[in-house]
Design an enzyme around this catalytic site. Structure first.
Site, PDB file in Angstrom:
ATOM      1  N   GLU A   1       0.875  -1.442   0.073  1.00 15.76           N
ATOM      2  CA  GLU A   1       0.026   0.099  -0.153  1.00 15.76           C
ATOM      3  C   GLU A   1       0.840   1.364   0.142  1.00 15.76           C
ATOM      4  O   GLU A   1       0.484   2.294  -0.685  1.00 15.76           O
ATOM      5  CB  GLU A   1      -0.945   0.134   1.218  1.00 15.76           C
ATOM      6  CG  GLU A   1      -2.055  -0.993   1.035  1.00 15.76           C
ATOM      7  CD  GLU A   1      -2.897  -1.173   2.346  1.00 15.76           C
ATOM      8  OE1 GLU A   1      -2.389  -1.725   3.229  1.00 15.76           O
ATOM      9  OE2 GLU A   1      -4.083  -1.309   2.195  1.00 15.76           O
TER      10      GLU A   1
ATOM     11  N   GLU B   1      -3.559 -10.008   3.439  1.00 18.83           N
ATOM     12  CA  GLU B   1      -4.723  -9.735   4.661  1.00 18.83           C
ATOM     13  C   GLU B   1      -5.589 -10.775   4.761  1.00 18.83           C
ATOM     14  O   GLU B   1      -5.818 -11.041   5.900  1.00 18.83           O
ATOM     15  CB  GLU B   1      -5.240  -8.469   4.376  1.00 18.83           C
ATOM     16  CG  GLU B   1      -4.216  -7.258   4.817  1.00 18.83           C
ATOM     17  CD  GLU B   1      -3.572  -6.563   3.339  1.00 18.83           C
ATOM     18  OE1 GLU B   1      -3.554  -7.363   2.288  1.00 18.83           O
ATOM     19  OE2 GLU B   1      -2.939  -5.300   3.429  1.00 18.83           O
TER      20      GLU B   1
END
Ligand code: 3H9
Length: 707
Positions: free
Chosen positions: A109, A129
Site C-alpha cells: 500500500e 490480509e
C-alpha cells in the site's frame, strides 16, 4: 528521526531506508519516520527526488500484526496509514519505492502511493490480509485496481497469494525490474524520470484501468461464486470483493472510507483473532524451550526409507521433491514394483494437472533408488522406517539399522501408535532415535508430528525440525504417549460421532453439523475414507488399555462385519456412486436404529449445536489432558496439529483457541454436563477445570509457560 528509518542522500536524491528487522513491519515509528523524512526532503532545496527502500532482507512485510492484537484488546488506539500515503502521493518531489523481498499488505500500500515502483527480480508483492481474516486497510483495495485492473486486484485481494516481480511488472504494479544493485538501479530510474521532466503520476487519480460496469459486474459475480466454494465460512474474502467493488463505483476518498468500514468489521471479528493466532502459533511451534543452542542439525544429503507402501512411498516423494536422493527398501521385488508404480502414478497425475513438468517428474523419479538390500544405508543422513505397525518387526529393523547407520544419522520411525522408547531401546544410540509421524497422503499433508523419546537428543530434535522445513511441512514436537497428540485426541472425537448416531442423529446430520462448523470433512465421511476396517482395528487395540465397563461404539463393528469398509468397498457409513460421491443409505439408518434399540439406547432428536459440542469439546478436554501431562508444549501446538492434519477450520483457530473463544468456563460446564449424562469418557481434564475456575485461557497458559 526514528532509529527505524534513516535519511541519507545520494547527490540530489534523498534515500529513506527502513530498518525494522526482521521484516520491516510497520511498527508505529516506521510510518512516523517515513513521514518525517518525506517532509525533510521536500523542505530541502538541494533534493529533487526520493528513493524509499527497505534495509535487510525485505522491503516492508506489512502492518505489525502484533499491534492489531492490542487494538482489538482496546490497549491501543487504531492508527491509520492514510495520511502518510497521501503525503507520499502529494510529495512535490517524485518518490520511487525500491522493492526487494516482500512488499506485502501495508508495504504494498505504501509502494502504490509512491509515484513509481521498481523491483528486484526476486521481489514479491501481495495483499495477504485475507489470510489473517482482514482486508487491506490502507487503500490497497482502491489503488491496486487502478494499477493492475479490477480482475487482478480482486484475484490478489481475495486469494492473498503473492505475485512475483515479473508478473507484477506485466500487471502494471511495478514500472521496472532492476538487475544488480537495487538502490543504484532505483536512483538511475529516478534520475531518468526527472531528466525527462515527467510529472509524478498519482495512483489515486488514475481511472484508466477501472473498467466498465458490465465487465466489472461479471468479475465480482464470478469472484463471489468462487469464494463460496474456496473460502467456505470465511468473511474476509467477501469483504475484499466489496471493497474493490467500491473502488469501481465511488470516488477515491469514499472508496477508502468504505474500505475502512469493511476493514474494521473484519479486524474485530473472531475469525481475524483466530487467524492471527494461527500466524503466530505456526511460528512458535518450531521454538523448543530448553534445547541447547549448540545443537545443530545434521546436513541431509542422502536419505533412506524402509517400506515402500503408501506411507514409505509418500515420504520418498517428499525427499525427491526437496532434491534429496533417497533409497527405498522393500523385502520383495513385487512390493517394490508396486510402490514405485504408485509413486510414478502420483507424479503423473500432478503432471496431468499442469503442476509439474515432465522433465521435473523424471528428475524426481531419478532421485528415488529402489532396493531390496541395506546396501548404501551406511551413507544415509536420515533413515525412516515406514513398515506396518508391528513392534517385533520394528525392533528387528532398528537392530539392523544400529549396525549399519553411520554415527550421527537420524533414525526415525513413522509409527503412529507404538512406544518409541521401546523401539529406541533396541539400539545402542537411543539419542539418535525419533518418531516422525507423517499423515496420509504423506506427500500432501503438511503436518509432521515429531515424537521425542526419553533419550532423544537435542541434535536429533533440531535435525527433525530441519527435515520438516526441507519437506515444506510444519513439524510439531509431541511426547511419546499412545496416539501422540493428533490421534489420541481423534479417538475421543470419533467416538462421540459414533455415539451420536446411536443416540439418534442421522449420519449425514453429524457430518453436516461438523462441515457447517468449518471442518474440511464430516467425521463419518472421514471414517469411510480412512477405512472402517482400519478404525475398528485401532479401536480394538485401544480397548485393551481402557478401563473395563466403558460404553463402546457398536455400529462401526457391524459395518465392518458386513464388509462395509468405506469408500474402498463402495459402502460404509454412506454408499458411494462411481464418482465416489457419498449418498445417505437407508440400510445403514435401519442398522443403526436396530442396534440402538437392541442395546436399550434411548433415541432422540439431537441438535447441530450438540453435535458440534460433543465432538469438539471431546477434542478440547483430551487436549487439556495432553497439555498438562506435557505431551504437547503449548495449546497453540495442538491447534497447529489439528489445522494441518485433521481439517479443523483455520478461522476457528484450532480446538484450544476455539475453547478460549467460547469461554473455557462454558466449555467446562458443558463437559461436566456430558460427564453426568454419559459417564467416564467425559471425566473433565484437571487443567480445564482449573482454567474455568480461575477465569484463565489456554492462550494465557501458553504465554505464562513461555515467559
Ligand atoms: C497489513 O499489512 C494490513 C494493512 O492493510 C495495513 C492496515 C492499516 N508483523 O514468517 P517468518 C515476524 S496486515 C509482525 O518466520 P519468512 C514473524 O512472526 C499484514 N511480525 O519469516 C517472525 O517472528 P519470530 C500483511 C511479523 O522469511 C519473523 O517476523 N502482511 C510480520 O519465512 C520472521 O517471519 C502479512 O500478512 C508482521 N507483518 O517469511 C505478511 N511478518 O522470528 C506476514 C513477519 O519472532 N508475513 N513477522 O517468530 C509473512 O508472510 C512472512 O513473515 C514473510 C517472511 C513472507 C514476510
Amino acid at each position: 528521526m526514528s532509529d527505524l528509518v534513516t535519511y541519507t542522500s545520494d547527490g540530489e536524491l534523498a534515500v529513506i531506508t527502513i530498518n525494522n528487522p526482521p521484516v520491516n513491519a510497520l511498527s508505529p515509528a516506521v510510518p512516523e519516520g517515513i513521514a518525517a523524512s518525506i517532509e525533510r526532503a521536500n523542505a530541502d532545496p538541494s533534493i529533487n527526488g526520493i528513493v524509499l527502500i527497505g534495509g535487510g532482507r525485505t522491503f516492508i512485510a506489512g502492518a505489525d500484526i502484533k499491534e492489531f492484537g492490542k487494538v482489538v484488546a482496546g490497549e491501543k488506539e487504531e492508527g491509520s496509514l492514510l495520511p502518510l500515503l497521501l503525503a507520499l502521493e502529494d510529495s512535490a518531489k517524485p518518490v520511487v519505492a525500491a522493492l526487494h523481498g516482500s512488499a506485502f499488505g501495508g508495504g504494498l500500500e505504501i509502494a502504490m502511493a509512491c509515484h513509481y515502483r521498481v523491483a528486484d527480480k526476486g521481489a514479491q508483492v501481495g495483499q495477504p490480509e485475507v489470510k489473517l481474516g482482514i482486508i487491506p486497510g490502507a487503500a490497497g483495495t482502491q489503488r491496486l485496481p487502478r494499477l493492475a485492473g479490477v480482475e487482478k486486484a480482486v484475484e490478489m485481494c481475495v486469494s492473498g497469494a503473492p505475485v512475483k516481480a515479473a508478473e507484477a511488472l506485466a500487471a502494471g504494479i511495478v514500472d521496472q525490474l532492476i538487475t544488480g544493485d537495487l538502490l543504484a538501479g532505483a536512483l538511475a530510474f529516478l534520475r531518468e524520470k526527472i531528466a525527462a521532466g515527467a510529472t509524478p503520476p498519482k495512483t489515486r487519480e488514475r481511472h484508466d484501468k477501472l473498467g466498465d460496469e458490465a465487465t466489472n459486474a461479471a468479475i465480482f459475480a464470478a469472484a463471489r461464486e468462487k469464494a463460496k466454494k474456496t473460502a467456505r465460512g470465511l468473511h474476509a474474502p467477501f469483504a475484499a470483493i466489496d471493497a474493490v467493488e467500491a473502488a469501481t463505483k465511488l470516488p477515491f476518498d469514499e472508496g477508502c472510507q468504505r474500505e475502512r468500514e469493511l476493514f474494521r468489521q473484519c479486524l474485530f471479528s473472531d475469525q481475524a483473532k483466530a487467524l492471527m493466532h494461527v500466524f503466530f502459533a505456526e511460528r512458535e511451534v518450531a521454538k523448543i524451550p530448553g534445547l541447547s543452542p549448540e545443537a545443530k542439525p545434521v546436513a541431509i544429503q542422502q536419505a533412506a526409507i524402509i517400506g515402500a507402501g503408501t506411507m514409505g512411498g509418500g515420504i520418498a516423494m517428499n525427499f525427491a521433491n526437496a532434491g534429496v536422493p533417497v533409497l527405498l527398501k522393500e523385502t520383495t521385488q513385487e512390493a517394490l514394483d508396486r510402490g514405485l508404480a504408485t509413486i510414478t502414478k502420483n507424479y503423473a497425475n500432478t503432471v496431468k494437472k499442469g503442476r509439474l513438468g515432465e522433465e521435473a517428474m523424471q528428475q524426481r523419479l531419478a532421485l528415488i533408488t529402489p532396493t531390496l538390500s541395506y546396501d548404501g544405508f551406511e551413507n544415509a543422513d536420515v533413515i525412516i522406517e515406514a513398515v506396518f505397525e508391528n513392534m517385533a518387526l520394528k525392533k528387528d529393523i532398528f537392530t539392523e539399522l544400529d549396525n549399519r547407520a553411520k554415527a550421527g544419522a537420524l533414525l526415525a520411525s513413522n509409527t503412529s501408535s507404538l512406544n518409541l522408547d521401546e523401539i529406541a531401546a533396541t539400539t545402542s544410540r537411543p539419542a539418535s532415535v525419533i518418531g516422525l509421524h507423517f499423515f496420509s497422503p504423506a506427500n500432501v499433508m503438511r503436518l509432521l508430528e515429531i515424537v521425542r523419546g526419553k533419550a532423544t537428543s537435542d541434535e536429533t530434535i533440531v535435525s527433525a525440525f530441519a527435515l520438516a522445513k526441507l519437506m515444506k511441512k510444519v513439524g510439531v514436537l509431541v511426547g511419546n504417549c499412545h496416539g501422540f497428540v493428533g490421534n489420541r485426541m481423534f479417538f475421543q472425537y470419533m467416538r462421540e460421532a459414533y455415539f451420536l448416531v446411536e443416540e439418534g442423529a442421522a449420519v449425514e446430520a453429524v457430518d453436516k453439523a461438523l462441515t457447517n462448523f468449518g471442518m474440511a470433512m464430516g467425521l463419518l465421511a472421514v471414517d469411510d475414507m480412512a477405512g472402517i476396517d482400519v478404525g475398528v482395528k485401532v479401536r480394538q487395540e485401544n480397548a485393551k488399555n481402557e478401563p473395563a465397563g466403558r460404553r463402546q461404539p457398536l455400529v462401526a463393528d457391524k459395518l465392518y462385519a458386513l464388509g462395509r469398509y468405506g469408500q474402498k468397498t463402495g459402502a460404509g457409513w454412506y454408499k458411494y456412486d462411481e464418482n465416489r460421491r457419498a449418498i445417505p443409505d437407508a440400510e445403514v439408518a435401519a442398522l443403526i436404529e436396530q442396534t440402538a434399540t437392541e442395546a436399550g439406547i434411548q433415541r432422540r432428536e439431537i441438535s447441530a449445536e450438540e453435535i458440534v459440542e460433543r465432538c469438539v469439546y471431546a477434542l478440547i478436554n483430551e487436549g487439556a489432558k495432553i497439555l498438562e501431562e506435557g505431551f504437547a508444549l503449548r495449546a497453540g501446538d495442538i491447534d497447529i496439529v489439528y489445522l494441518n492434519g485433521y481439517g479443523f477450520a483455520a478461522w476457528r483457530g484450532g480446538p484450544m483457541w476455539y475453547a478460549d473463544t467460547v469461554g473455557v468456563k462454558n466449555v467446562y460446564d458443558r463437559v461436566c454436563e456430558f460427564h453426568a449424562e454419559h459417564g467416564a469418557w467425559w471425566e473433565p481434564a484437571p487443567l480445564l477445570k482449573r482454567l474455568a475456575e480461575t477465569g484463565g485461557t489456554f492462550a494465557a497458559w501458553d504465554k505464562a509457560k513461555t515467559e
